[in-house]
Design an enzyme around this catalytic site. Structure first.
Site, PDB file in Angstrom:
ATOM      1  N   ARG A   1       0.835  -1.207   0.000  1.00 49.35           N
ATOM      2  CA  ARG A   1       0.000   0.000   0.000  1.00 49.35           C
ATOM      3  C   ARG A   1       0.872   1.261   0.000  1.00 49.35           C
ATOM      4  O   ARG A   1       0.506   2.284  -0.579  1.00 49.35           O
ATOM      5  CB  ARG A   1      -0.955  -0.018   1.195  1.00 49.35           C
ATOM      6  CG  ARG A   1      -2.096  -1.009   1.011  1.00 49.35           C
ATOM      7  CD  ARG A   1      -3.166  -0.861   2.064  1.00 49.35           C
ATOM      8  NE  ARG A   1      -2.792  -1.437   3.340  1.00 49.35           N
ATOM      9  CZ  ARG A   1      -3.105  -2.667   3.743  1.00 49.35           C
ATOM     10  NH1 ARG A   1      -3.795  -3.469   2.931  1.00 49.35           N
ATOM     11  NH2 ARG A   1      -2.753  -3.110   4.932  1.00 49.35           N
TER      12      ARG A   1
ATOM     13  N   ASP B   1     -16.799  -5.363  -2.344  1.00 52.11           N
ATOM     14  CA  ASP B   1     -16.631  -6.498  -1.432  1.00 52.11           C
ATOM     15  C   ASP B   1     -17.975  -7.207  -1.294  1.00 52.11           C
ATOM     16  O   ASP B   1     -19.029  -6.578  -1.429  1.00 52.11           O
ATOM     17  CB  ASP B   1     -16.127  -6.040  -0.061  1.00 52.11           C
ATOM     18  CG  ASP B   1     -15.387  -7.156   0.676  1.00 52.11           C
ATOM     19  OD1 ASP B   1     -14.139  -7.189   0.616  1.00 52.11           O
ATOM     20  OD2 ASP B   1     -16.051  -8.007   1.293  1.00 52.11           O
ATOM     21  N   SER B   2     -17.914  -8.502  -1.018  1.00 52.05           N
ATOM     22  CA  SER B   2     -19.164  -9.262  -0.852  1.00 52.05           C
ATOM     23  C   SER B   2     -19.712  -9.152   0.565  1.00 52.05           C
ATOM     24  O   SER B   2     -20.824  -9.591   0.830  1.00 52.05           O
ATOM     25  CB  SER B   2     -18.927 -10.735  -1.210  1.00 52.05           C
ATOM     26  OG  SER B   2     -17.927 -11.281  -0.366  1.00 52.05           O
TER      27      SER B   2
ATOM     28  N   ALA C   1     -16.865 -10.269  -6.595  1.00 48.03           N
ATOM     29  CA  ALA C   1     -15.878  -9.530  -7.384  1.00 48.03           C
ATOM     30  C   ALA C   1     -16.083  -9.718  -8.884  1.00 48.03           C
ATOM     31  O   ALA C   1     -16.066  -8.747  -9.654  1.00 48.03           O
ATOM     32  CB  ALA C   1     -14.467  -9.972  -6.987  1.00 48.03           C
TER      33      ALA C   1
ATOM     34  N   ASP D   1      -7.170  -7.657  -4.912  1.00 50.36           N
ATOM     35  CA  ASP D   1      -6.561  -8.275  -3.716  1.00 50.36           C
ATOM     36  C   ASP D   1      -7.497  -9.357  -3.178  1.00 50.36           C
ATOM     37  O   ASP D   1      -8.027  -9.248  -2.070  1.00 50.36           O
ATOM     38  CB  ASP D   1      -6.302  -7.191  -2.662  1.00 50.36           C
ATOM     39  CG  ASP D   1      -5.461  -7.698  -1.497  1.00 50.36           C
ATOM     40  OD1 ASP D   1      -4.912  -8.816  -1.592  1.00 50.36           O
ATOM     41  OD2 ASP D   1      -5.355  -6.975  -0.484  1.00 50.36           O
TER      42      ASP D   1
ATOM     43  N   CYS E   1      -2.472 -14.179  -2.590  1.00 52.97           N
ATOM     44  CA  CYS E   1      -1.914 -14.675  -1.326  1.00 52.97           C
ATOM     45  C   CYS E   1      -1.927 -16.203  -1.295  1.00 52.97           C
ATOM     46  O   CYS E   1      -1.801 -16.808  -0.232  1.00 52.97           O
ATOM     47  CB  CYS E   1      -2.688 -14.097  -0.132  1.00 52.97           C
ATOM     48  SG  CYS E   1      -4.445 -14.496  -0.147  1.00 52.97           S
TER      49      CYS E   1
END
Length: 397
Positions: free
Chosen positions: A213, A252-253, A279, A299, A339
């Site tokens: 970030r 976002d969900s 998304a 992300d 990730c």
């Protein structure tokens, strides 16, 4: 009290001597030392087939990783004093890296404490135990954290899937008679955020992306329109607006995550838009409405939690990037992250390039980011290196 021996088969000590900390069940000499004789989480001393001492470990006879090394000095078994020593060494690094107490204090194997994660949020420490061995040491860990860090509260957020593999119960609780905070506060790049604790993801925050970030500000065009996909509580988006972006949209969900994102924006005197949706669906809808952005950040959560998921995960990353690229205006920036340990950096780059070809876009990778330095990589343990972030310039072909 003498520590019982866990003996390895012939030749199975090579990886340990090279620095790895894990012992798999098929490496144990179960004739000499049957795994069934050990309680989950019990302390053992690991010996080679020639009875050479290799280290102290804790054991779990029920899992594929049957034992994890916690120390290689025969004079120092895993006890309260070793825990205090490990924490002090870990703290020294973090205090060198950060001016304020907001960071990952312990990153499991990379800090010599396999199975333990400690995240520090000012005077609150959130702990996660992923193994039976750490569960058995809970009281000693709490005492060591109190001694080294002196927090107001220690919270055990033991709700990760790793615990199920170890046959451990899930739950969130404060240590001792402490109160369980509803949320945690984080300061990053001079910006203050709040995030849910019990209902939050991971320990409440993603410290592993802190350095990325910060990187974003280097590439951020003044007045940029930013799209933050899988935004959680808005860290990327709000950091971008504070860094000079003109607008930001969070996707976002989770309604809870977006509520916190809105709160964080207001608290920092900025405005953001939010979209509650999956998304993939959100990106399709944005394409259909002909909206364009200067910066798109992807992300997502790990699409590949197991090795066998890797092929489907690579397809999912390619699809996500392929949906994102057409939303980027003529000369913009894509930040694409993964990730998933089981997806390599090269595979993520291939997914981005394949998406670019299908979208008639030209992508130039400007920089690759990894996890923040409070998540140090253990050179002998590839699994400790998991986060990939590509900063890409995107133009039309």
């Amino acid at each position: 009290m003498s520590v019982p021996v866990l003996k390895l088969k012939r030749g199975e000590d090579r990886r340990l001597r090279a620095g790895h900390l894990w012992i798999f069940s098929n490496e144990v000499d179960t004739v000499a030392t049957p795994l069934t004789q050990f309680e989950p989480g019990a302390a053992v001393q690991v010996h080679s087939d020639r009875d050479q001492f290799l280290g102290f470990a804790y054991v779990n006879p029920r899992t594929l990783i049957a034992a994890r090394i916690v120390g290689r000095d025969a004079a120092y078994p895993l006890d309260a004093s070793l825990l205090v020593h490990r924490l002090r060494v870990a703290l020294t690094l973090r205090e060198r890296l950060y001016r304020e107490p907001y960071y990952r204090l312990v990153f499991g194997e990379s800090d010599g404490l396999p199975g333990l994660v400690l995240d520090r949020y000012g005077d609150v420490v959130v702990a996660q135990s992923g193994t039976a061995g750490i569960d058995r040491l809970r009281a000693e860990i709490e005492a060591a954290v109190d001694k080294v860090v002196h927090p107001r509260t220690i919270v055990w957020k033991n709700d990760s899937g790793a615990r199920e593999l170890e046959g451990l119960p899930l739950g969130v609780m404060a240590a001792g008679a402490g109160e369980l905070p509803a949320e945690i506060t984080v300061r990053e790049q001079g910006v203050e955020f709040v995030a849910p604790l019990a209902e939050g993801q991971k320990t409440g925050w993603f410290y592993d992306q802190t350095a990325n970030r910060e990187r974003l500000r280097r590439y951020l065009p003044t007045g940029a329109r930013v799209l933050d996909v899988c935004s959680y509580v808005g860290a990327w988006a709000i950091s971008a607006v504070k860094g000079g972006a003109a607008s930001a949209t969070c996707v976002d969900s989770s309604a809870t995550a977006l509520e916190f994102a809105g709160r964080n924006a207001r608290a920092n005197g900025v405005a953001i838009d939010t979209i509650k949706d999956d998304a993939f669906d959100a990106l399709k809808a944005l394409q259909e409405s002909n909206v364009r952005f200067d910066v798109v950040i992807l992300d997502p959560p790990a699409f590949a939690k197991r090795k066998k998921d890797a092929p489907q995960a690579q397809a999912a990353y390619r699809k996500l990037n392929q949906l994102a690229l057409p939303l980027i205006d003529r000369d913009g920036l894509l930040v694409s992250c993964s990730c998933s340990y089981h997806l390599s950096a090269d595979e993520l780059m291939n997914a981005i390039q394949s998406a670019a070809r299908h979208s008639s876009r030209f992508v130039q990778v400007l920089e690759q980011g990894g996890q923040s330095p409070d998540h140090p990589i253990h050179p002998a343990i590839p699994e400790s290196r998991y986060l990939k972030s590509f900063f890409c310039r995107v133009t039309r072909e």
